[in-house]
Write a protein that holds these residues in place. Structure first.
Motif, short mmCIF file in Angstrom:
data_model
loop_
_atom_site.label_atom_id
_atom_site.label_comp_id
_atom_site.label_asym_id
_atom_site.label_seq_id
_atom_site.Cartn_x
_atom_site.Cartn_y
_atom_site.Cartn_z
N GLY A 48 -7.59 -13.19 27.64
CA GLY A 48 -7.73 -11.94 26.89
C GLY A 48 -9.00 -11.81 26.08
N LEU B 16 -1.72 -11.34 31.14
CA LEU B 16 -1.29 -11.19 29.74
C LEU B 16 0.10 -10.57 29.65
CD1 LEU B 16 -4.60 -9.97 28.07
CD2 LEU B 16 -3.32 -12.02 27.43
N ALA C 134 -3.25 -17.01 27.16
CA ALA C 134 -3.44 -15.68 26.59
C ALA C 134 -4.82 -15.54 25.97
CB ALA C 134 -2.36 -15.40 25.54
N ILE D 161 -3.47 -9.28 21.91
CA ILE D 161 -3.70 -10.58 22.56
C ILE D 161 -3.37 -11.72 21.61
CG2 ILE D 161 -5.50 -12.13 23.45
CD1 ILE D 161 -6.89 -9.55 24.53
#
Length: 400
Positions: free
Chosen positions: A326, A371, A322, A306
């Motif tokens: 994440g 993601l 992200a 991540i």
């Protein structure tokens, strides 16, 4: 192998880690399903396991679908979804405190079908995406607190406030993740301190009112939180309220280094939340310290990917998105594991991708899909330098 490349898009390492989680989830999921039937005395273990497999298949379909959507569209989806999420949270609170005799203050029963959804889980994702988009929008502007109240903090206060009465742990985690994202997005620290103080004071007033005027807050779980914290501080080995925590610790001790083996957990039958909140204890009993540490390491590897995706993507929104999508997955996993081993009081947080249930699994797959969508659009270093050069030349022309 070309057909695999058409299915598995984006970061191949992250895909591998996700698929390992998906495959591994079936093993403790099947084992812990027997505890559900032991308690309910209905159906079969294979019936519960079949539900989990169906949940997983639907989740993977969501994941593979989301990875094909340009991640930049999700900011717009969050804006459109915000009013819808607020409505769902209000309906959840108005629904009542039970469904078929079980606590349902956190769940919304869908009409006409035997399915309930935990609306706070979906609301958390929508709010995090919305905050990431807003921070991107004001990136090059001077931040004035009064200008952020309506577009930023009112949605945060409303959603966290609607979640908090019935699901305090999720509200606290969500607010912590929002504050983290605001910090990463360069929001002034004095403003963050002020907002944090306001939230703490508001939460304190609500808890005080709920403890002293409980009849006015029918869906509040404040007394449950209070009991959990007291049990954590002063555990009573003979108390029925400490049954889950005691059995979870016993399962971990019984597991030892190598564990008893797949499906051989004995304590799962007396552990009420063996398939969800305390599934990590069952994993350690059956797979030992080796299995427990391996699962923890897998989530840390996911966190590592991540961070790589968030730092390599060439857009500001991509980086924030992200981290916004994440990091909460890994944070929730660490909370669940910490509860199982006795580091934290019981929170009710499931173990992502592993715990039994549909809503949490589907939202986790949705997040992983986003993601992967971000990772698909990471440009090579040469193309990034070329874009930056074109942008710089355009800026020079504008100045001239």
């Amino acid at each position: 192998m070309n057909w695999l490349n058409k299915i598995f898009l984006g970061d191949k390492y992250l895909i591998a880690f996700i698929m390992l989680l998906a495959i591994f989830s079936l093993l403790p999921g099947f084992s812990a399903s027997s505890s559900i039937e032991y308690a309910a005395q209905t159906g079969t273990v294979w019936g519960q396991f079949g539900k989990q497999v169906a949940f997983l298949v639907i989740g993977l379909v969501i994941l593979f679908s989301m990875q094909r959507i340009d991640y930049r569209y999700f900011g717009g989806f969050a804006i459109l979804g915000l009013p819808f999420i607020v409505l769902l949270l209000i309906l959840t609170l108005l629904q009542g405190t039970s469904i078929d005799g079980a606590n349902a203050s956190r769940w919304l029963k869908l009409p006409g079908i035997p399915l309930s959804i935990q609306t706070s889980t979906l609301a958390s994702v929508v709010l995090m995406v919305y905050v990431a988009r807003y921070l991107t929008k004001i990136r090059n502007k001077k931040i004035e607190f009064k200008q952020t109240i309506l577009p930023l903090f009112i949605p945060i206060f409303v959603i966290v406030g609607l979640i908090f009465p019935a699901n305090g742990s999720t509200a606290i985690i969500l607010f912590a993740m929002v504050m983290m994202l605001l910090f990463l997005g360069g929001f002034p620290i004095p403003y963050l301190v002020g907002i944090g103080t306001i939230i703490l004071v508001g939460a304190g007033l609500f808890i005080f009112a709920a403890l002293n005027y409980g009849d006015q807050f029918p869906n509040s779980r404040v007394h449950t939180w209070k009991n959990r914290i007291e049990r954590f501080q002063k555990p009573a080995s003979n108390s029925l309220e400490s049954w889950q925590e005691t059995n979870a610790k016993a399962a971990i001790v019984e597991g030892g280094i190598t564990g008893k083996g797949p499906g051989k957990s004995a304590i799962k039958h007396t552990l009420p939340q063996a398939s969800s909140d305390f599934i990590y204890a069952v994993i350690i009993e059956e797979y030992g310290l080796i299995g427990g540490v391996s699962l923890l390491f897998l989530f840390l590897l996911i966190l590592f990917r991540i961070i790589i995706i968030g730092t390599k993507i060439h857009t500001y929104f991509g980086s924030l998105l992200a981290f916004a999508i994440g990091i909460p997955i890994v944070f929730q996993a660490l909370i669940n594991m910490g509860v199982a081993v006795g580091l934290f009081p019981t929170t009710g947080q499931p173990l992502p991708m592993i715990s039994f249930g549909g809503t949490s699994l589907w939202i986790t797959c949705l997040s992983f899909g986003i993601l992967l969508s971000i990772s698909r659009q990471i440009l090579p270093k040469e193309e990034i330098e070329k874009e930056e050069k074109i942008k710089s030349e355009a800026d020079l022309q504008d100045i001239a």
